[in-house]
Design an enzyme around this catalytic site. Structure first.
Site, mmCIF file in Angstrom:
data_model
loop_
_atom_site.group_PDB
_atom_site.id
_atom_site.type_symbol
_atom_site.label_atom_id
_atom_site.label_comp_id
_atom_site.label_asym_id
_atom_site.label_seq_id
_atom_site.Cartn_x
_atom_site.Cartn_y
_atom_site.Cartn_z
ATOM 1 N N HIS A 37 -6.177 -1.364 5.828
ATOM 2 C CA HIS A 37 -6.012 -0.884 7.854
ATOM 3 C C HIS A 37 -6.712 -1.850 8.346
ATOM 4 O O HIS A 37 -7.120 -2.666 9.317
ATOM 5 C CB HIS A 37 -6.808 0.415 7.120
ATOM 6 N N HIS B 7 -11.198 4.145 -3.681
ATOM 7 C CA HIS B 7 -11.163 4.267 -2.570
ATOM 8 C C HIS B 7 -11.176 3.444 -1.112
ATOM 9 O O HIS B 7 -10.391 3.921 0.088
ATOM 10 C CB HIS B 7 -10.795 5.613 -2.679
ATOM 11 N N ARG C 197 -16.986 5.540 1.621
ATOM 12 C CA ARG C 197 -17.005 6.762 1.422
ATOM 13 C C ARG C 197 -16.762 7.180 -0.438
ATOM 14 O O ARG C 197 -18.008 8.135 -0.399
ATOM 15 C CB ARG C 197 -16.171 7.511 2.152
ATOM 16 N N HIS D 257 0.893 6.293 -1.361
ATOM 17 C CA HIS D 257 0.258 6.501 -2.114
ATOM 18 C C HIS D 257 2.084 7.296 -2.390
ATOM 19 O O HIS D 257 2.308 8.366 -1.970
ATOM 20 C CB HIS D 257 -0.514 7.364 -1.557
ATOM 21 N N HIS E 229 0.505 -1.545 -0.473
ATOM 22 C CA HIS E 229 -0.470 -0.616 -0.041
ATOM 23 C C HIS E 229 0.443 1.156 0.416
ATOM 24 O O HIS E 229 1.888 1.473 1.055
ATOM 25 C CB HIS E 229 -0.753 -0.398 1.735
ATOM 26 N N GLU F 140 -10.711 2.402 8.480
ATOM 27 C CA GLU F 140 -9.508 2.906 9.159
ATOM 28 C C GLU F 140 -10.044 4.282 10.008
ATOM 29 O O GLU F 140 -9.095 4.105 11.760
ATOM 30 C CB GLU F 140 -9.054 3.854 7.752
ATOM 31 N N HIS G 201 -9.944 0.662 0.962
ATOM 32 C CA HIS G 201 -8.941 1.740 2.117
ATOM 33 C C HIS G 201 -10.508 0.981 3.164
ATOM 34 O O HIS G 201 -11.608 1.189 2.236
ATOM 35 C CB HIS G 201 -9.091 2.961 2.568
ATOM 36 N N ASP H 19 2.025 3.542 3.221
ATOM 37 C CA ASP H 19 0.858 4.129 2.847
ATOM 38 C C ASP H 19 1.745 5.939 2.976
ATOM 39 O O ASP H 19 1.479 6.792 1.475
ATOM 40 C CB ASP H 19 0.320 3.850 4.623
ATOM 41 N N GLN I 88 2.715 11.322 -1.284
ATOM 42 C CA GLN I 88 2.824 11.270 -0.051
ATOM 43 C C GLN I 88 3.329 11.852 0.673
ATOM 44 O O GLN I 88 4.268 11.905 1.968
ATOM 45 C CB GLN I 88 1.858 11.241 0.529
HETATM 46 ZN ZN LIG Z 1 -4.001 4.544 1.968
#
Ligand SMILES: [Zn+2]
Length: 457
Positions: free
Chosen positions: A273, A210, A213, A62, A60, A239, A236, A324, A65
């Protein structure tokens, strides 16, 4: 003879069926292990300088980030949370273009290699320009991820992400989310466009949703009914406590409970998560065959909570590790923190050992190796015949490692040494890190510094 067709002599190696001394791995022209010679004859082979262990999958990431790691550590009002961190993340990504995404990913992937990861599953949701306008090539940012992986030599499982809403029930997306958004048809077209590019780059293509949500049940079913990647499916889930409360308000069910009730969750799936689970969800997720994608350093950094790892493993659950948001970039840090979280909760030691008398380091490594490979859509893991020669050479000059035998090598690496314990990294039979250094290190660092300067502005 191609450069990766070679014989590698390992003074000691953790093979798929256990530790062996004085092993020669004979590689074929594709960088796979063609045979394993245990005769002790090192003739014509390149001598590796320390204990050899399989490289792990980072399930995992991104990548973008990484640029903000360490930037969100200044206290605000006393109520800082995942959600205030996310606001800072949106600010930074509004300044990023494709060159920056490539520069950050290349720097990150080089660091992940040095940390012991040979493959990364990139959960990629930054698809468009800062104001949400698609690039002329809708797959532009994905292609930059492929380029970054290719430049560094890390194996890639690419997971373009479907993201359409701000919250449960199809809530309209917010301003900061515009670079992420697709409708179902646009997303399926992106997957189709990326299939040949991934094939050509030697990358595995899967997909991600994603979160519950960000997609409605109808959108999720439409994607799963039409996608043709055949690769892994990541999401995800559960979490945050607020996500749990919002999901209960929306559906009357908890997030993992909802996912297992409503979606065809099986071994193709990876639940990232899955922190907020009750006992029944923990057992059901374990029995589904899906992998739990754990990111202990990020979960600690964001104050998410603790994954119920002891109960999950007792129920036969499969797990892997990811970095992550990349506040940590190494196998050792993530595995150590996974174990320590359980110890702090239980006030006991050695929580994730596979059996009485088993080494915790070995248990963690075996679990993360198998679960990581499954979650990245790979059919083999570990150093066995037919598997890719993706391996780490630990630093044999380090006294802790030189004096250790068998599983104690792993326990010294994970629990006693820093990230410098990995000396060389070989992926597909080729050295990508040699003596702690990548061949393109200076250029990759310079491009990354330029991007950091731009983001500071
Ligand atoms: Zn993530």
């Amino acid at each position: 003879m191609p450069p990766h067709r070679r014989r590698l002599f390992c003074p000691v190696a953790l093979l798929a069926d256990g530790w062996a001394r004085e092993v020669v791995l004979e590689l074929d022209g594709q960088g796979r292990i063609a045979s394993i010679d245990l005769s002790g004859d090192a003739g014509g082979s390149e001598r590796l300088s320390g204990p050899v262990v399989p490289a792990l999958t980072n399930l995992h990431s991104h990548a973008f980030q990484r640029a903000m790691a360490g930037l969100a550590e200044v206290a605000g009002t006393g109520e800082d949370s995942f959600w205030t961190w996310r606001t800072e993340m949106y600010r930074i990504l509004a300044l990023m273009g494709p060159d920056d995404i490539e520069a950050i990913a290349a720097k990150l992937y080089m660091e992940l290699l040095k940390g012991g990861f040979g493959r990364v599953a990139e959960f990629h949701y930054l698809h468009h320009g800062p104001d949400g306008t698609p690039y002329a090539d809708a797959a532009e940012t994905s292609r930059r991820i492929l380029v970054a992986a290719g430049r560094t030599g890390i194996g890639l499982t690419h997971l373009p992400v479907f993201y359409a809403h701000a919250n449960f029930g199809g809530a309209a997306p917010g301003e900061g989310q515009r670079p992420f958004l697709h409708d179902v048809d646009g997303f399926l077209a992106l997957l189709d466009a990326l299939a040949p590019a991934c094939r050509e780059a030697g990358a595995t293509l899967g997909l991600a949703i994603h979160s519950l949500r960000a997609a409605t049940p109808g959108e999720m079913h439409a994607i799963l009914g039409h996608e043709r990647t055949g690769g892994p499916i990541h999401i995800h889930v559960a979490e945050q406590e607020r996500e749990l409360a919002d999901c209960l308000a929306w559906s009357g069910r908890r997030p993992v409970e909802w996912l297992l009730d409503e979606m065809p969750v099986d071994a193709r799936w990876c639940a990232i998560h899955a922190t907020q689970m009750d006992e029944a969800e923990t057992v059901r997720l374990a029995r589904s065959g899906a992998v739990a994608g754990l990111c202990p350093a990020t979960e600690a950094n964001l104050g998410d909570g603790l994954f119920p790892a002891t109960g999950f493993l007792a129920a036969g659950g499969r797990f892997g590790i990811g970095t992550d948001s990349h506040v940590a970039t190494s196998v050792a840090q993530e595995l150590r923190l996974l174990e320590y979280g359980q110890r702090l909760r239980d006030r006991r030691r050695n929580r994730l050992a596979a059996a009485p008398g088993a080494s915790v380091g070995r248990s963690l490594l075996d679990g993360a190796l198998a679960g990581g490979a499954q979650a990245a859509g790979q059919f083999t893991h570990g150093l066995g015949i037919g598997a890719p020669a993706d391996l780490l050479v630990l630093d044999g000059t380090e006294p802790f490692l030189a004096m250790a035998e068998g599983d104690a090598i792993l326990d010294r690496w994970i629990f006693a040494l820093g990230d410098g314990a990995v000396r060389d990294v070989i992926i597909g039979g080729r050295f990508v890190i040699r003596d702690h250094t990548h061949s393109a290190e200076a250029e990759i660092d310079a491009a990354f510094a330029r991007t950091l300067a731009k983001l500071r502005a």
